[in-house]
Write a protein that holds these residues in place. Structure first.
Motif, PDB file in Angstrom:
ATOM      1  N   ILE A  40       0.853  -1.206   0.000  1.00  0.00           N
ATOM      2  CA  ILE A  40       0.000   0.000   0.000  1.00  0.00           C
ATOM      3  C   ILE A  40       0.879   1.242   0.000  1.00  0.00           C
ATOM      4  CG2 ILE A  40      -1.586   1.335   1.436  1.00  0.00           C
ATOM      5  CD1 ILE A  40      -2.828  -1.393   2.249  1.00  0.00           C
ATOM      6  N   ASN A  41       1.899   1.248   0.836  1.00  0.00           N
ATOM      7  CA  ASN A  41       2.822   2.396   0.877  1.00  0.00           C
ATOM      8  C   ASN A  41       3.492   2.610  -0.473  1.00  0.00           C
ATOM      9  OD1 ASN A  41       2.338   3.053   3.506  1.00  0.00           O
ATOM     10  ND2 ASN A  41       4.044   1.871   4.318  1.00  0.00           N
ATOM     11  N   TYR A  42       3.935   1.504  -1.052  1.00  0.00           N
ATOM     12  CA  TYR A  42       4.632   1.609  -2.338  1.00  0.00           C
ATOM     13  C   TYR A  42       3.690   2.113  -3.432  1.00  0.00           C
ATOM     14  CZ  TYR A  42       6.898   0.353  -6.676  1.00  0.00           C
ATOM     15  OH  TYR A  42       7.419   0.402  -7.946  1.00  0.00           O
ATOM     16  N   ALA A  43       2.452   1.604  -3.426  1.00  0.00           N
ATOM     17  CA  ALA A  43       1.491   2.037  -4.440  1.00  0.00           C
ATOM     18  C   ALA A  43       1.241   3.537  -4.337  1.00  0.00           C
ATOM     19  CB  ALA A  43       0.184   1.271  -4.292  1.00  0.00           C
ATOM     20  N   ARG A  44       1.161   4.023  -3.088  1.00  0.00           N
ATOM     21  CA  ARG A  44       0.930   5.465  -2.896  1.00  0.00           C
ATOM     22  C   ARG A  44       2.111   6.284  -3.403  1.00  0.00           C
ATOM     23  NH1 ARG A  44      -1.366   5.228   3.250  1.00  0.00           N
ATOM     24  NH2 ARG A  44      -3.518   4.704   2.775  1.00  0.00           N
ATOM     25  N   SER A  45       3.306   5.879  -3.009  1.00  0.00           N
ATOM     26  CA  SER A  45       4.474   6.677  -3.405  1.00  0.00           C
ATOM     27  C   SER A  45       4.716   6.570  -4.908  1.00  0.00           C
ATOM     28  CB  SER A  45       5.713   6.253  -2.615  1.00  0.00           C
ATOM     29  OG  SER A  45       5.931   4.878  -2.725  1.00  0.00           O
ATOM     30  N   ASN A 104       2.374  11.008 -10.814  1.00  0.00           N
ATOM     31  CA  ASN A 104       1.681  12.293 -10.981  1.00  0.00           C
ATOM     32  C   ASN A 104       2.682  13.429 -11.191  1.00  0.00           C
ATOM     33  OD1 ASN A 104      -0.847  11.193 -10.742  1.00  0.00           O
ATOM     34  ND2 ASN A 104      -0.984  11.534  -8.537  1.00  0.00           N
ATOM     35  N   GLU A 105       3.740  13.441 -10.363  1.00  0.00           N
ATOM     36  CA  GLU A 105       4.747  14.496 -10.490  1.00  0.00           C
ATOM     37  C   GLU A 105       5.450  14.401 -11.848  1.00  0.00           C
ATOM     38  OE1 GLU A 105       5.141  16.920  -8.541  1.00  0.00           O
ATOM     39  OE2 GLU A 105       4.043  16.290  -6.764  1.00  0.00           O
ATOM     40  N   MET A 157       9.403  15.483  -7.846  1.00  0.00           N
ATOM     41  CA  MET A 157       9.466  14.206  -8.566  1.00  0.00           C
ATOM     42  C   MET A 157      10.661  13.380  -8.068  1.00  0.00           C
ATOM     43  SD  MET A 157       9.671  13.672 -12.694  1.00  0.00           S
ATOM     44  CE  MET A 157      11.263  14.468 -12.815  1.00  0.00           C
ATOM     45  N   GLN A 158      11.782  14.026  -7.852  1.00  0.00           N
ATOM     46  CA  GLN A 158      12.975  13.332  -7.346  1.00  0.00           C
ATOM     47  C   GLN A 158      12.715  12.764  -5.954  1.00  0.00           C
ATOM     48  OE1 GLN A 158      16.490  13.251  -8.843  1.00  0.00           O
ATOM     49  NE2 GLN A 158      16.241  11.543  -7.434  1.00  0.00           N
ATOM     50  N   SER A 159      12.063  13.574  -5.120  1.00  0.00           N
ATOM     51  CA  SER A 159      11.753  13.134  -3.757  1.00  0.00           C
ATOM     52  C   SER A 159      10.789  11.937  -3.773  1.00  0.00           C
ATOM     53  CB  SER A 159      11.139  14.303  -2.986  1.00  0.00           C
ATOM     54  OG  SER A 159      10.633  13.864  -1.756  1.00  0.00           O
ATOM     55  N   ALA A 160       9.774  12.026  -4.648  1.00  0.00           N
ATOM     56  CA  ALA A 160       8.805  10.926  -4.751  1.00  0.00           C
ATOM     57  C   ALA A 160       9.475   9.660  -5.271  1.00  0.00           C
ATOM     58  CB  ALA A 160       7.652  11.333  -5.670  1.00  0.00           C
ATOM     59  N   TRP A 161      10.424   9.816  -6.187  1.00  0.00           N
ATOM     60  CA  TRP A 161      11.173   8.667  -6.721  1.00  0.00           C
ATOM     61  C   TRP A 161      11.962   7.982  -5.600  1.00  0.00           C
ATOM     62  CZ3 TRP A 161      11.990   5.868 -11.184  1.00  0.00           C
ATOM     63  CH2 TRP A 161      13.150   5.108 -11.233  1.00  0.00           C
ATOM     64  N   ASP A 162      12.647   8.794  -4.792  1.00  0.00           N
ATOM     65  CA  ASP A 162      13.441   8.237  -3.688  1.00  0.00           C
ATOM     66  C   ASP A 162      12.542   7.490  -2.697  1.00  0.00           C
ATOM     67  OD1 ASP A 162      15.672   9.305  -4.847  1.00  0.00           O
ATOM     68  OD2 ASP A 162      15.715  11.098  -3.583  1.00  0.00           O
ATOM     69  N   GLN A 163      11.390   8.095  -2.402  1.00  0.00           N
ATOM     70  CA  GLN A 163      10.464   7.461  -1.455  1.00  0.00           C
ATOM     71  C   GLN A 163       9.935   6.146  -2.038  1.00  0.00           C
ATOM     72  OE1 GLN A 163       9.703   8.550   1.702  1.00  0.00           O
ATOM     73  NE2 GLN A 163       8.713   6.560   1.875  1.00  0.00           N
ATOM     74  N   ALA A 164       9.601   6.169  -3.334  1.00  0.00           N
ATOM     75  CA  ALA A 164       9.105   4.950  -3.983  1.00  0.00           C
ATOM     76  C   ALA A 164      10.173   3.865  -3.976  1.00  0.00           C
ATOM     77  CB  ALA A 164       8.652   5.256  -5.409  1.00  0.00           C
ATOM     78  N   VAL A 216      -1.550  -8.269  -5.749  1.00  0.00           N
ATOM     79  CA  VAL A 216      -0.235  -7.729  -5.388  1.00  0.00           C
ATOM     80  C   VAL A 216       0.669  -7.663  -6.606  1.00  0.00           C
ATOM     81  CG1 VAL A 216       1.871  -8.271  -4.124  1.00  0.00           C
ATOM     82  CG2 VAL A 216      -0.316  -8.375  -2.972  1.00  0.00           C
ATOM     83  N   THR A 217       0.654  -8.723  -7.403  1.00  0.00           N
ATOM     84  CA  THR A 217       1.651  -8.818  -8.471  1.00  0.00           C
ATOM     85  C   THR A 217       1.229  -8.164  -9.781  1.00  0.00           C
ATOM     86  OG1 THR A 217       0.783 -10.984  -9.038  1.00  0.00           O
ATOM     87  CG2 THR A 217       2.671 -10.922  -7.570  1.00  0.00           C
ATOM     88  N   VAL A 218      -0.055  -8.072 -10.039  1.00  0.00           N
ATOM     89  CA  VAL A 218      -0.488  -7.601 -11.357  1.00  0.00           C
ATOM     90  C   VAL A 218      -0.887  -6.133 -11.359  1.00  0.00           C
ATOM     91  CG1 VAL A 218      -2.152  -7.922 -13.208  1.00  0.00           C
ATOM     92  CG2 VAL A 218      -1.222  -9.903 -12.022  1.00  0.00           C
ATOM     93  N   GLY A 219      -1.729  -5.747 -10.428  1.00  0.00           N
ATOM     94  CA  GLY A 219      -2.368  -4.440 -10.533  1.00  0.00           C
ATOM     95  C   GLY A 219      -1.638  -3.278  -9.913  1.00  0.00           C
ATOM     96  N   CYS A 220      -0.474  -3.514  -9.343  1.00  0.00           N
ATOM     97  CA  CYS A 220       0.157  -2.440  -8.589  1.00  0.00           C
ATOM     98  C   CYS A 220       0.874  -1.453  -9.506  1.00  0.00           C
ATOM     99  CB  CYS A 220       1.144  -3.012  -7.591  1.00  0.00           C
ATOM    100  SG  CYS A 220       2.502  -3.863  -8.367  1.00  0.00           S
TER     101      CYS A 220
END
Lengths: 179, 129
Positions: free
Chosen positions: A72-77, A83-84, A113-120, B22-26
């Motif tokens: 979930i965290n990764y998807a958000r970042s 978006n950036e 964008m750089q900050s979001a990349w690092d967080q991701a 987890v593996t496909v839609g992320c």
């Protein structure tokens, strides 16, 4: 489409484990193997190995929970980064179309964008750690349940005790048998 | 490999759906873009405002590389809606003459250069006398 090396490796490992389990001869019962595939530890519990069952179940629950939380965290970042990135790249289209864009906007968007990349990157690393933990948990669990035998509760008979006694002119071998 | 009870099959399907989710839609982060290929204009220097007579004001400044500058914008700092800068006018030369309906003494103005790639650069500010 499965993106990323880690994802493909995890999916391949999981598929390999399932195939190996399905195809290979099982010392344990098929029912306990299937249970362990669904949730590690349940097959061991059915066979009476409660300590191992607790260890595998705990590891699986921790891995699954960690995986979903970090995913979930990764998807958000990752979404924030995308978006950036979209905003940043749109400046090229705007200026090419004759619209004037502020230098500060371009630079601040690039920094974001750089900050979001690092967080991701950071979040992806942790997500991959939990994927690895899950794959290892399932792999060890499946190998364990396939190779183990059910605990029937029977106590193995004790080996007859044997001793060696020295005599003046030799020795005597004594083997005790209990009935 | 068969699942013998409906409950177990449902559990297995839920597990499989979770793995697929987890593996496909992320979303993923890939391909960090190169910096935009645009030219940033230099920041104007020596920006001064003079008041030759009444409500007429002369704005003058210098620019280090005029060949990549196609124009300038002059702003009244904090004069726009919601506290933003209000655009006073545009010019293609490093000078600007403006006549205001009232005295603008002690008000702050800014000038920004616009590059040939349509990027508006950093502001130089000055206070009207």
């Amino acid at each position: 489409m499965i993106r990323g090396k880690t994802m493909r490796a995890a999916a391949a490992s999981a598929a390999a484990i399932l195939l190996a389990t399905a195809a290979g001869p099982a010392a344990a019962g098929t029912s306990s193997v299937l249970k362990s595939i669904v949730l590690p530890g349940t097959g061991q519990a059915q066979d009476g190995h409660y300590t191992r069952a607790a260890i595998f179940a705990s590891a699986a629950i921790i891995s699954w929970t960690g995986l979903f939380a970090t995913q979930i965290n990764y998807a958000r970042s990752a979404e924030k980064y995308n978006n950036e990135k979209r905003t940043y790249l749109s400046y090229a289209d705007l200026t090419a179309g004759g619209q004037v864009v502020l230098q500060e906007d371009i630079e601040s968007t690039y920094a974001e964008m750089q900050s979001a990349w690092d967080q991701a990157d950071h979040d992806e690393t942790w997500r991959n750690v939990f994927i690895g933990a899950l794959v290892v948990t399932y792999a060890v669990n499946i190998v364990d349940i396939v190779r183990s035998k059910p605990d029937t509760g029977e106590v193995a008979p004790a080996e007859p005790s044997t001793s060696l006694e020295w005599r003046g002119d030799g020795f005597r071998l004594v083997r005790t048998v209990r009935f | 490999m068969r699942f013998h009870s409906p409950r177990r099959s449902v559990l297995a399907l839920v597990l499989l759906a979770g793995v697929l989710a987890v593996t496909v839609g992320c979303p993923s982060h890939e391909d960090f873009p190169q910096p935009l290929d645009v030219t940033y204009p230099p920041k104007p220097t020596s920006f001064v405002i003079t008041n030759p007579q009444n409500f007429d004001y002369d704005f003058n400044w210098s620019i280090s590389n005029p060949s990549i500058v196609k124009g300038y914008r002059i702003y009244l700092v904090g004069g726009g809606a919601l506290g933003g800068d209000e655009l006073i006018g545009e010019t293609t030369s490093p000078t600007f003459l403006a006549t205001f309906p009232l005295s603008v003494a002690n008000l702050t103005f800014a000038v920004r250069a616009i590059s040939t790639d349509n990027v508006e650069g950093l502001a130089a500010v000055a206070v009207a006398p």
